[in-house]
Each structure stands twice: as structure tokens, then as C-alpha cells.
Motif scaffolding. Structure first.
Motif, PDB file in Angstrom:
ATOM      1  N   SER A  29       7.771  -2.686  -8.372  1.00 34.23           N
ATOM      2  CA  SER A  29       6.476  -2.865  -7.633  1.00 34.23           C
ATOM      3  C   SER A  29       5.270  -2.454  -8.583  1.00 34.23           C
ATOM      4  CB  SER A  29       6.521  -2.032  -6.484  1.00 34.23           C
ATOM      5  OG  SER A  29       5.060  -2.090  -5.670  1.00 34.23           O
ATOM      6  N   THR A  69       3.596   7.169  -3.347  1.00 33.86           N
ATOM      7  CA  THR A  69       3.269   5.875  -3.115  1.00 33.86           C
ATOM      8  C   THR A  69       4.441   4.911  -2.804  1.00 33.86           C
ATOM      9  OG1 THR A  69       3.339   5.486  -5.570  1.00 33.86           O
ATOM     10  CG2 THR A  69       1.238   6.022  -4.249  1.00 33.86           C
ATOM     11  N   ARG A  72       4.829   2.607   0.408  1.00 31.33           N
ATOM     12  CA  ARG A  72       4.333   1.413   0.341  1.00 31.33           C
ATOM     13  C   ARG A  72       4.843   0.424  -0.597  1.00 31.33           C
ATOM     14  NH1 ARG A  72       0.221   4.984  -1.020  1.00 31.33           N
ATOM     15  NH2 ARG A  72       0.117   5.543   0.937  1.00 31.33           N
ATOM     16  N   SER A  73       5.762   0.660  -1.431  1.00 33.52           N
ATOM     17  CA  SER A  73       6.145  -0.117  -2.501  1.00 33.52           C
ATOM     18  C   SER A  73       7.210  -1.443  -2.241  1.00 33.52           C
ATOM     19  CB  SER A  73       6.750   0.562  -3.628  1.00 33.52           C
ATOM     20  OG  SER A  73       5.856   1.534  -4.105  1.00 33.52           O
ATOM     21  N   THR A  81       9.967  -3.421   1.593  1.00 31.29           N
ATOM     22  CA  THR A  81       9.585  -1.985   1.665  1.00 31.29           C
ATOM     23  C   THR A  81      10.754  -1.180   2.220  1.00 31.29           C
ATOM     24  OG1 THR A  81       8.499  -1.685   3.800  1.00 31.29           O
ATOM     25  CG2 THR A  81       7.064  -2.199   1.749  1.00 31.29           C
ATOM     26  N   MET A 102       3.342   7.340   6.329  1.00 29.01           N
ATOM     27  CA  MET A 102       2.489   6.061   5.994  1.00 29.01           C
ATOM     28  C   MET A 102       1.198   6.069   6.474  1.00 29.01           C
ATOM     29  SD  MET A 102       5.890   3.495   6.247  1.00 29.01           S
ATOM     30  CE  MET A 102       5.093   2.041   5.377  1.00 29.01           C
ATOM     31  N   ASN A 103       0.454   5.412   5.946  1.00 24.58           N
ATOM     32  CA  ASN A 103      -1.026   5.025   6.361  1.00 24.58           C
ATOM     33  C   ASN A 103      -0.631   4.026   7.491  1.00 24.58           C
ATOM     34  OD1 ASN A 103      -2.233   6.680   4.886  1.00 24.58           O
ATOM     35  ND2 ASN A 103      -2.436   5.405   3.223  1.00 24.58           N
ATOM     36  N   GLU A 105      -2.245   1.094   7.741  1.00 29.43           N
ATOM     37  CA  GLU A 105      -2.347  -0.243   6.995  1.00 29.43           C
ATOM     38  C   GLU A 105      -1.018  -0.516   6.396  1.00 29.43           C
ATOM     39  OE1 GLU A 105      -4.672   2.111   6.651  1.00 29.43           O
ATOM     40  OE2 GLU A 105      -6.151   1.113   7.959  1.00 29.43           O
ATOM     41  N   ASP A 106      -0.243   0.529   5.905  1.00 33.10           N
ATOM     42  CA  ASP A 106       1.152   0.406   5.569  1.00 33.10           C
ATOM     43  C   ASP A 106       1.981  -0.308   6.096  1.00 33.10           C
ATOM     44  OD1 ASP A 106      -0.038   1.795   3.243  1.00 33.10           O
ATOM     45  OD2 ASP A 106       1.187   3.544   3.788  1.00 33.10           O
ATOM     46  N   LEU A 109       2.460  -4.271   5.666  1.00 37.28           N
ATOM     47  CA  LEU A 109       2.834  -5.024   4.584  1.00 37.28           C
ATOM     48  C   LEU A 109       3.695  -6.135   4.679  1.00 37.28           C
ATOM     49  CD1 LEU A 109       3.028  -1.886   2.404  1.00 37.28           C
ATOM     50  CD2 LEU A 109       1.330  -3.534   2.056  1.00 37.28           C
ATOM     51  N   THR A 116       6.383  -8.525   8.633  1.00 40.38           N
ATOM     52  CA  THR A 116       6.134  -7.474   8.404  1.00 40.38           C
ATOM     53  C   THR A 116       7.331  -6.438   8.939  1.00 40.38           C
ATOM     54  OG1 THR A 116       5.710  -7.104  11.075  1.00 40.38           O
ATOM     55  CG2 THR A 116       3.875  -7.602   9.417  1.00 40.38           C
TER      56      THR A 116
END
Length: 237
Positions: A29, A69, A72-73, A81, A102-103, A105-106, A109, A116
Motif C-alpha cells: 500500500s 495507518t 486502512r492499508s 484491508t 479506525m476512523n 471513513e476507513d 474502503l 466494502t
């Protein structure tokens, strides 16, 4: 196939999800391609990948604390992920811990097929994992996956009754088109989820004579299912 055993591929016409498991197929990533992280890439991603498969949160936590990070990779060739992988493997505890780091928005992904992690959980049929994700991000039920399918439609297609009921309650009706509704209705009939089908018709009686994209009404689908008229229905609620 044993429960939670991933294999190569994507969402299939069955309850299992299949994903790439060969370490040599894992691709890096972008956020792991610079500096010291580059040299440690394979160790990081393979460790996290295997931890997600085995529900080994302690191993995953050690990696995440060093490289935050990585949650979210993309850690597979298919751009999954760790959350995709854990959801596919039905690792509830791992998902709970991971989502907590996680956020919002993550969780949106997508992998290379446009799915998703919720789509993976839907296909696996694990309602608790879907709950954890949607509690974090209520938008997830309306983020379509491969071929433009909603998670609700995927659950209906695979005949996961509990998952269908859960997503049916979490999917906003106003965000569904008439094509979506008739598709879900006819799919529920096709997979013997008559209780959901009846509830859809109670709220949208006009769908009783609507045609899906194949030009079929619900009656056409019922006509191919003798069990619907012989007491073989699966009404559970």
C-alpha cells in the motif's frame, strides 16, 4: 469447506467469502512504501494478515501500535484491508478491536472488486460483525458493492435470513429505487425468505405487479417454487 477458511477469489454464490491468502501475492500500500517502513513491509502486512485470519489480536495490536495507518492499508493483491479479511474469516473479537481503532471513513474502503468490508461480512452471514461496522458508520448499508449490489441484496441472494432482517432494518427505504426493491423482493422469494418478502409487499403493495430487470414479477418467481404452496416456506418472524 470449514467455517472461516478463506480461499482465493471474491464473493461467491454461497455463504463463504474467498480471498487471496498467498503471501507472495500481497502487494504494498502507498503509505508503506517510504523510508524504514518499506523494508519492513512484508513483515508488517503478513503478520497483520495472518493475525486477522487467526483472530490473534495481540499480534495485530503490536503491528498497529508501530504503524497506526496500517488499519486502512491494502494488504492483499485484491486491495483488501485487515477488516475485509477479518470479516471474511468471521473473527468477531478481532473486528471489534480493529474497528475501535479506525476512523468512520476507513470502513468505506473498497477492495479491487468494489466491495466494502461490510459486503464481506454480509456474504459471510455474521450479523454481529455487521452490527459493529454499522454502529461505527451508518452509511455502510447504502454503499454498493460489486455489480452495484447493496449489502441487503447480497444477503438476500445468499439466503442469510438473520442478516437480511438486520440490514432490512438498517437500510433507508428512501435510498432504494423501485428496481432495488423489486430485485430484493424477488430474490427473497427465490431464496425462501417469504417473511421479508411479505413485509416488503406490506409497505410497497405496488411491487406485487412490478417487473424486475429480467421482466419477471414476484408471481413468476413463485411459480417456479412448488415449495411455496406446500408448506415449505421459511417464515421465521
Amino acid at each position: 469447506m470449514e467455517e472461516g477458511t478463506p480461499m482465493e477469489g471474491g464473493i461467491q454464490n454461497g455463504p463463504e467469502i474467498q480471498i487471496v491468502i498467498s503471501p507472495e501475492l500481497i502487494t504494498p500500500s502507498c503509505d508503506l512504501l517510504s523510508g524504514e517502513a518499506r523494508d519492513k513491509y512484508l513483515d508488517i502486512c503478513i503478520t497483520l494478515y495472518q493475525a486477522a485470519l487467526k483472530d490473534d489480536w495481540n499480534a495485530a495490536k503490536g503491528v498497529i501500535e508501530i504503524f497506526p495507518t496500517v488499519v486502512r492499508s491494502s494488504i492483499t493483491q485484491g486491495c483488501e484491508t485487515a477488516l475485509h479479511i477479518a470479516a471474511a474469516a468471521k473473527r468477531i473479537h478481532f473486528v471489534e478491536e480493529l474497528v475501535g481503532r479506525m476512523n468512520r471513513e476507513d470502513l468505506e474502503l473498497l477492495n479491487s472488486n468494489g466491495n466494502t468490508a461490510l459486503c464481506f461480512a454480509t456474504a459471510a452471514g455474521t450479523v454481529r460483525i455487521a452490527e459493529v461496522m454499522i454502529n461505527k458508520n451508518e452509511r455502510l448499508p447504502m454503499i454498493r458493492g460489486s455489480q452495484g449490489m447493496t449489502p441487503l441484496y447480497m444477503a438476500a441472494l445468499l439466503g442469510h435470513s438473520d442478516m437480511v432482517w438486520y440490514l432490512y432494518k438498517k437500510t433507508k427505504s428512501e435510498d432504494l429505487s423501485d428496481d432495488d426493491r423489486i430485485g430484493i423482493l424477488n430474490t427473497c422469494v427465490s431464496t425462501d425468505l417469504y417473511d421479508v418478502a411479505l413485509d416488503i409487499l406490506n409497505h410497497h403493495p405496488q411491487l406485487a405487479v412490478a417487473r424486475d430487470r429480467d421482466g419477471e414479477t414476484t408471481l413468476h418467481v413463485l411459480a417456479r417454487k412448488p415449495s411455496a404452496f406446500t408448506g415449505g416456506s421459511r417464515i421465521t418472524r
